[in-house]
Design a protein around this motif. Sequence first.
Motif, PDB file in Angstrom:
ATOM      1  N   VAL A 203      -8.772 -15.218 -16.313  1.00 53.40           N
ATOM      2  CA  VAL A 203      -8.311 -15.605 -14.984  1.00 53.40           C
ATOM      3  C   VAL A 203      -7.529 -14.461 -14.365  1.00 53.40           C
ATOM      4  CG1 VAL A 203      -6.530 -16.976 -13.811  1.00 53.40           C
ATOM      5  CG2 VAL A 203      -8.194 -18.121 -15.272  1.00 53.40           C
ATOM      6  N   GLY A 204      -7.790 -14.226 -13.085  1.00 50.96           N
ATOM      7  CA  GLY A 204      -6.949 -13.318 -12.308  1.00 50.96           C
ATOM      8  C   GLY A 204      -6.501 -14.069 -11.076  1.00 50.96           C
ATOM      9  N   GLY A 205      -5.218 -14.039 -10.789  1.00 51.62           N
ATOM     10  CA  GLY A 205      -4.766 -14.783  -9.618  1.00 51.62           C
ATOM     11  C   GLY A 205      -3.454 -14.255  -9.098  1.00 51.62           C
ATOM     12  N   SER A 206      -2.930 -14.927  -8.088  1.00 53.27           N
ATOM     13  CA  SER A 206      -1.650 -14.493  -7.531  1.00 53.27           C
ATOM     14  C   SER A 206      -1.108 -15.518  -6.548  1.00 53.27           C
ATOM     15  CB  SER A 206      -1.794 -13.160  -6.796  1.00 53.27           C
ATOM     16  OG  SER A 206      -2.611 -13.317  -5.660  1.00 53.27           O
ATOM     17  N   GLN A 207       0.173 -15.356  -6.254  1.00 56.06           N
ATOM     18  CA  GLN A 207       0.699 -15.976  -5.045  1.00 56.06           C
ATOM     19  C   GLN A 207       0.313 -15.020  -3.929  1.00 56.06           C
ATOM     20  OE1 GLN A 207       4.779 -17.269  -5.206  1.00 56.06           O
ATOM     21  NE2 GLN A 207       4.940 -17.432  -2.974  1.00 56.06           N
ATOM     22  N   ARG A 208      -0.139 -15.572  -2.812  1.00 54.51           N
ATOM     23  CA  ARG A 208      -0.611 -14.712  -1.728  1.00 54.51           C
ATOM     24  C   ARG A 208       0.547 -14.322  -0.814  1.00 54.51           C
ATOM     25  NH1 ARG A 208      -4.862 -14.738  -5.102  1.00 54.51           N
ATOM     26  NH2 ARG A 208      -6.138 -16.615  -4.933  1.00 54.51           N
ATOM     27  N   GLU A 209       0.406 -13.172  -0.187  1.00 54.48           N
ATOM     28  CA  GLU A 209       1.438 -12.745   0.771  1.00 54.48           C
ATOM     29  C   GLU A 209       1.310 -13.589   2.031  1.00 54.48           C
ATOM     30  OE1 GLU A 209       4.397 -11.889   1.905  1.00 54.48           O
ATOM     31  OE2 GLU A 209       4.135 -10.233   0.489  1.00 54.48           O
ATOM     32  N   GLU A 210       2.325 -14.423   2.287  1.00 57.35           N
ATOM     33  CA  GLU A 210       2.233 -15.296   3.461  1.00 57.35           C
ATOM     34  C   GLU A 210       3.026 -14.741   4.642  1.00 57.35           C
ATOM     35  OE1 GLU A 210       4.486 -15.571   1.294  1.00 57.35           O
ATOM     36  OE2 GLU A 210       6.232 -16.727   1.976  1.00 57.35           O
ATOM     37  N   ARG A 211       3.779 -13.640   4.409  1.00 56.84           N
ATOM     38  CA  ARG A 211       4.589 -13.082   5.491  1.00 56.84           C
ATOM     39  C   ARG A 211       3.748 -12.072   6.270  1.00 56.84           C
ATOM     40  NH1 ARG A 211       9.040 -11.464   1.122  1.00 56.84           N
ATOM     41  NH2 ARG A 211       7.039 -10.845   0.213  1.00 56.84           N
ATOM     42  N   HIS A 212       3.528 -12.357   7.535  1.00 54.40           N
ATOM     43  CA  HIS A 212       2.621 -11.557   8.358  1.00 54.40           C
ATOM     44  C   HIS A 212       2.916 -10.060   8.297  1.00 54.40           C
ATOM     45  CE1 HIS A 212       1.209  -9.589  12.037  1.00 54.40           C
ATOM     46  NE2 HIS A 212       0.169 -10.378  11.919  1.00 54.40           N
ATOM     47  N   ASP A 213       4.163  -9.719   8.504  1.00 51.43           N
ATOM     48  CA  ASP A 213       4.475  -8.297   8.610  1.00 51.43           C
ATOM     49  C   ASP A 213       4.345  -7.570   7.272  1.00 51.43           C
ATOM     50  OD1 ASP A 213       4.860  -8.899  11.188  1.00 51.43           O
ATOM     51  OD2 ASP A 213       7.057  -8.738  11.166  1.00 51.43           O
ATOM     52  N   VAL A 214       4.695  -8.268   6.213  1.00 49.83           N
ATOM     53  CA  VAL A 214       4.574  -7.649   4.893  1.00 49.83           C
ATOM     54  C   VAL A 214       3.098  -7.451   4.546  1.00 49.83           C
ATOM     55  CG1 VAL A 214       5.210  -7.821   2.461  1.00 49.83           C
ATOM     56  CG2 VAL A 214       6.712  -8.820   4.202  1.00 49.83           C
ATOM     57  N   LEU A 215       2.282  -8.437   4.909  1.00 47.13           N
ATOM     58  CA  LEU A 215       0.842  -8.329   4.655  1.00 47.13           C
ATOM     59  C   LEU A 215       0.247  -7.158   5.430  1.00 47.13           C
ATOM     60  CD1 LEU A 215      -1.703  -9.544   3.331  1.00 47.13           C
ATOM     61  CD2 LEU A 215      -1.989 -10.959   5.361  1.00 47.13           C
ATOM     62  N   LEU A 216       0.628  -7.070   6.692  1.00 48.16           N
ATOM     63  CA  LEU A 216       0.112  -5.991   7.535  1.00 48.16           C
ATOM     64  C   LEU A 216       0.487  -4.623   6.957  1.00 48.16           C
ATOM     65  CD1 LEU A 216      -1.421  -5.367  10.112  1.00 48.16           C
ATOM     66  CD2 LEU A 216       0.756  -5.431  11.357  1.00 48.16           C
ATOM     67  N   GLU A 217       1.712  -4.528   6.495  1.00 42.68           N
ATOM     68  CA  GLU A 217       2.176  -3.281   5.903  1.00 42.68           C
ATOM     69  C   GLU A 217       1.351  -2.941   4.662  1.00 42.68           C
ATOM     70  OE1 GLU A 217       6.531  -3.196   5.437  1.00 42.68           O
ATOM     71  OE2 GLU A 217       6.127  -2.171   3.526  1.00 42.68           O
ATOM     72  N   SER A 218       1.042  -3.972   3.899  1.00 38.36           N
ATOM     73  CA  SER A 218       0.267  -3.796   2.673  1.00 38.36           C
ATOM     74  C   SER A 218      -1.161  -3.336   2.988  1.00 38.36           C
ATOM     75  CB  SER A 218       0.256  -5.133   1.945  1.00 38.36           C
ATOM     76  OG  SER A 218      -0.087  -4.969   0.629  1.00 38.36           O
ATOM     77  N   ILE A 219      -1.743  -3.936   4.010  1.00 37.28           N
ATOM     78  CA  ILE A 219      -3.095  -3.543   4.436  1.00 37.28           C
ATOM     79  C   ILE A 219      -3.099  -2.075   4.845  1.00 37.28           C
ATOM     80  CG2 ILE A 219      -4.776  -3.850   6.309  1.00 37.28           C
ATOM     81  CD1 ILE A 219      -4.252  -6.873   6.138  1.00 37.28           C
ATOM     82  N   ARG A 220      -2.071  -1.682   5.590  1.00 37.27           N
ATOM     83  CA  ARG A 220      -1.979  -0.287   6.053  1.00 37.27           C
ATOM     84  C   ARG A 220      -1.748   0.658   4.896  1.00 37.27           C
ATOM     85  NH1 ARG A 220       1.565  -1.686  11.454  1.00 37.27           N
ATOM     86  NH2 ARG A 220      -0.235  -2.295  12.723  1.00 37.27           N
ATOM     87  N   GLU A 221      -0.860   0.248   4.001  1.00 36.49           N
ATOM     88  CA  GLU A 221      -0.548   1.090   2.852  1.00 36.49           C
ATOM     89  C   GLU A 221      -1.764   1.371   1.993  1.00 36.49           C
ATOM     90  OE1 GLU A 221       2.514  -0.063  -0.150  1.00 36.49           O
ATOM     91  OE2 GLU A 221       3.879   0.265   1.554  1.00 36.49           O
ATOM     92  N   LYS A 222      -2.625   0.353   1.885  1.00 35.23           N
ATOM     93  CA  LYS A 222      -3.820   0.511   1.057  1.00 35.23           C
ATOM     94  C   LYS A 222      -4.953   1.178   1.834  1.00 35.23           C
ATOM     95  CE  LYS A 222      -2.602  -2.425  -2.552  1.00 35.23           C
ATOM     96  NZ  LYS A 222      -2.563  -2.084  -3.965  1.00 35.23           N
ATOM     97  N   GLY A 223      -4.695   1.510   3.093  1.00 33.33           N
ATOM     98  CA  GLY A 223      -5.700   2.186   3.905  1.00 33.33           C
ATOM     99  C   GLY A 223      -6.902   1.312   4.239  1.00 33.33           C
TER     100      GLY A 223
END
Length: 463
Positions: free
Chosen positions: A388-408
């Motif tokens: 199994v691979g899983g996670s709690q998902r990032e529910e904070r909009h700005d943190v998610l956006l930052e993560s998307i940008r960081e990962k290019g």
Amino acid sequence: MRRTLIKHVLVSDAIGEPVKVAGWVRTRRDSKGGFSFVELNDGSSFSGLQVIVPGELENYESEVLNVTIGSAVAIEGQLVESPGKGQRVEVHATKVTVFGLADPDDYPLQKKRISFEKLRDIAHLRPRTNTFGAVARVRNALAYATHKFYQERDFLYVHAPMITSSDAEGAGEMFRVTTLDPAAPPRLDGAVDYAQDFFGKPTFLTVSGQLSAETYASAMDRVYTFGPTFRAENSNTRRHLAEFWMIEPEVAFADLSDNADLAEEYIRYMFQFVLEQCPEDLAFFDKWVQEGLLDRLNALATSEFRRITYGEAIQALEQADTSFEFPVHWGADLQSEHERYLTEVVFAQPVIVVDYPKDIKAFYMRRNDDGKTVAAMDVLLPGVGEIVGGSQREERHDVLLESIREKGLPEEEYWWYLDLRRFGTVPHAGFGLGFGRMVQFTTGMQNIRDVIPFPRTPNSADF
Ligand code: ATP
Ligand code: MN
């Protein structure tokens, strides 16, 4: 007369009553007394049914004596108590209908044992063997257990699309879906012009149903998917397929610890269910495929899983008096050898590892307060490693956006995924369980190619 499946005949009390069965012959032995014993199997159970065919039947010499292993026949007769050892009942035939013979000079499944590897070349016939029949029944029981488990807990079954334009995390590992002519694709400035492709953009086979599941969890509270996923990873291992089935629950108003509880409960439920439903098949695997399997399944059906952090896992591995092929240090991804060492040697029980470094995990996993890790979890089982691979998902909009940008990652592709965080966002969590690995673990079969009807792996998509 209505036909009865052999599994029902074997436990029937209707001694003396007429019965009709049909199936494929496993053995035929002729007695000096001028009659034959035929063992018939119809796939409904591991055990076959013994049938006594008297020489007086009108087609005995013309047909019955041509019946060999693999022949398809229907038999009508009378159910009687069996004097033989190892079976309660047998059938005394009054009529034998031969549908199809199987020429013993050509039919490959004769009595001698054939390696699993060779059987892959005759995957169209292998469900007729003891092993693959048993695998098919266990696989079915685990699928049934899956739906039962989630339905009993009010989860909604959702169907994620198989064709997708979003590359969730599968960069470079996706199969392209296209109707363009590979020999002469339309081009624009030298590059293939996917605007002219079927969907007007590049599309792929999905690597995971998670993102779709998240949208439904954000409305229906708790959902699960159970479908095929595809990965073009060129890993020729005994636990990877290019096409494999995955179960992906997703739960709103849940955190990582709820997620781990769910995974643990679900896995235990499957063990319990299959122990109950397939005792004969599991006894076979225990005897012929993996010694001690039954004891292990029984123990796991009630045992707790050990929970540790990634940091603790690294510490335990650094202290291991064994040398790994892949070096261990904080920040490195856990390889199969590490996962197995943790669950087989260090803890000798299923292990849930949580809080992995953010750099080795997907963009959607929730950032922990330490700034270095994310709320990820992997469940490790002895023998197979990660199940199994899983996670709690990032529910904070700005943190998610930052993560998307960081990962290019291409921000514009995730507008709808970000929308979920703009409108009524909630903490939520989920995981993916590799169904094939679960079947592997439950049967003790070494290779994942032998627990799916028609395995797809690099250079192999026959049948
Ligand atoms: P691994 O590291 O073992 O390749 P992963 O981390 O790439 O797996 P996930 O993306 O977390 O896998 O997928 C969830 C689950 O799906 C895994 O825990 C595993 O049980 C299963 N799985 C992943 N890839 C495959 C595959 N190629 N064939 C069969 N099962 C797979
Ligand atoms: Mn994983």
